[in-house]
Scaffold this motif. Structure first.
Motif: not given
Length: 418
Positions: A49-52, A94-101, A385-391
């Motif tokens: 939840p914190s990551a989201m 949101i999940w794909a952009a979070s630290r949890a992804a 995950m790749l697009m939102l957070r990068g490599s």
């Protein structure tokens, strides 16, 4: 080393397993399959939840804005289905952009090889896969006997293999045994599945990787990636006349025209099909009330012409995700597309050359096989995950003697070469 994201790994694995059980033209609505896909997406992000919350208030704020505005507008129209779909898409983003992804690169390799093995078993012991994993074993009517697929859906094989191929080509561990095996297997399925867009996507990625192989400025990374991505799709939209002139070439016929020749320009246009869908989506966007889209209204009820008989099913308008967002959600869909372009600019600023080289190929996949980019789908999860957070979303395995990771060059990734 970062801990493994078990929830995200479970989501990817379960989604791939469900896809393995579905035939080429499966369109079931509801039932066990539906809940096996929806529940993991709905519940697994709640394990972090914190990551989201952190992502929703920061990097994924555009996804929150999209979900709220689109849902409120569609609810005001009385279209609860479109509203719920907007919320689901926003939740997945949101999940794909979070630290949890995140995925360990070797986990991605392992998942891929397990999928190939599972696909081989499905091919041997069931009737789901009409393609076969060896050339010459295809039983699908009207298809080349040389096409292969380990998923019952051949396009899924082509694009999942393409994504894994791009990662393996950029992996900085050339002597890594698992990488070598995966790269060989993935290239085999990209090439022999004969999924035209996947082959074009591979060429696009390789070309941009070559352009970005030296030191590239953020401006060069951004504009080359964006312009090339636009150019490739415009070229496809106007390619019918070109293919009509060169269709007698066996290689052109095999790669782009399903092995056929003697086709009229209109028949080639029918084969391409996607440019027709793009045009219909743009027309629906510009004719929608207040330019806010038509919600869940059936694409086939709104189209102005029909060029291919037999493609009038309800999913025929889902084949292109970006333009469907315009037709369905209007300006708020355009806002989401603008966010993805901004993410490319951010990747370029970080000198994440892998993401910049991948961007046109990923957008090409979205424009040609958008049905795979549903929030419950594994390809959606990996690509976003790749697009939102990068490599950096592909985390580094434990150091070993055969790794070649020049830390001073890896400004934005622990695994992928810049």
């Amino acid at each position: 080393m970062k801990a493994r994201s078990w929830a995200f790994l479970a989501y990817i694995g379960l989604a791939l397993g469900v896809t393995m059980s579905l035939g080429q033209y499966h369109q079931e609505q509801g039932g066990l399959t539906y809940w096996l896909l929806i529940l993991p997406l709905a519940l697994l992000p709640l394990t972090r939840p914190s990551a989201m919350i952190s992502a929703a208030l920061d990097s994924a704020m555009p996804a929150v804005i999209f979900a709220i505005v689109a849902a409120c507008w569609q609810m005001a129209r009385g279209d609860s289905q479109a509203a719920l779909q907007a919320v689901l898409l926003g939740w997945g983003l949101i999940w794909a952009a979070s630290r949890a992804a995140r995925l360990k690169i070797d986990d991605l390799y392992t998942i891929y090889l397990l999928s190939v093995l599972a696909g081989g078993a499905v091919w041997l012991f069931t009737d789901l896969n009409e393609w076969g994993i060896l050339p010459g074993t295809t039983t699908a009517a009207g298809e080349s006997v040389w096409r292969v697929s380990f998923f019952p859906n051949i396009a899924y094989t082509g694009f999942f293999s393409l994504i894994v191929t791009m990662v393996a080509l950029a992996d900085r561990r050339p002597a890594h045994r698992l990488r070598k095996i995966v790269l060989a297997v993935a290239l085999y399925f990209v090439i022999f599945s004969f999924v035209r867009t996947a082959l074009l996507g591979l060429v696009t990625f390789l070309f941009l990787r070559f352009l970005f192989s030296g030191k590239s400025s953020p401006r060069r990374l951004f504009w080359y990636s964006l312009i090339f991505g636009i150019f490739v799709n415009i070229a496809i939209a106007y390619s019918a006349a070109i293919f009509a002139a060169i269709q007698e070439n066996p290689l052109v016929s095999r790669l782009f025209l399903r092995g056929e020749s003697g086709l009229s320009e209109y028949e080639i246009w029918q084969q391409l099909y996607r440019p027709y869908v793009w045009g219909q989506h743009f027309n629906q966007f510009f004719t929608s009330p207040f330019l806010m889209g038509w919600g869940s209204t059936d694409f086939n009820l709104l189209k102005t012409e029909d060029i291919v008989q037999g493609l009038d099913d309800s999913s025929s308008g889902d084949i292109s995700l970006p333009t469907k967002l315009l037709a369905k959600y209007g300006l708020v869909g355009a806002f989401l597309i603008g966010w993805w372009v901004r993410l490319l600019a951010e990747a370029a600023k970080k000198r994440d050359a892998f993401i910049c080289a991948s961007f046109p190929t990923l957008m090409l996949a979205m424009l040609h096989w958008g049905t795979m980019f549903h929030p419950t789908d594994a390809i959606f999860g990996i690509v976003m995950m790749l697009m939102l957070r990068g490599s950096v979303s592909l985390s580094r395995p434990q150091p070993s003697s055969n790794e070649i990771f020049p830390e001073r060059e890896l400004r934005s990734s622990h695994v992928i070469a810049n």
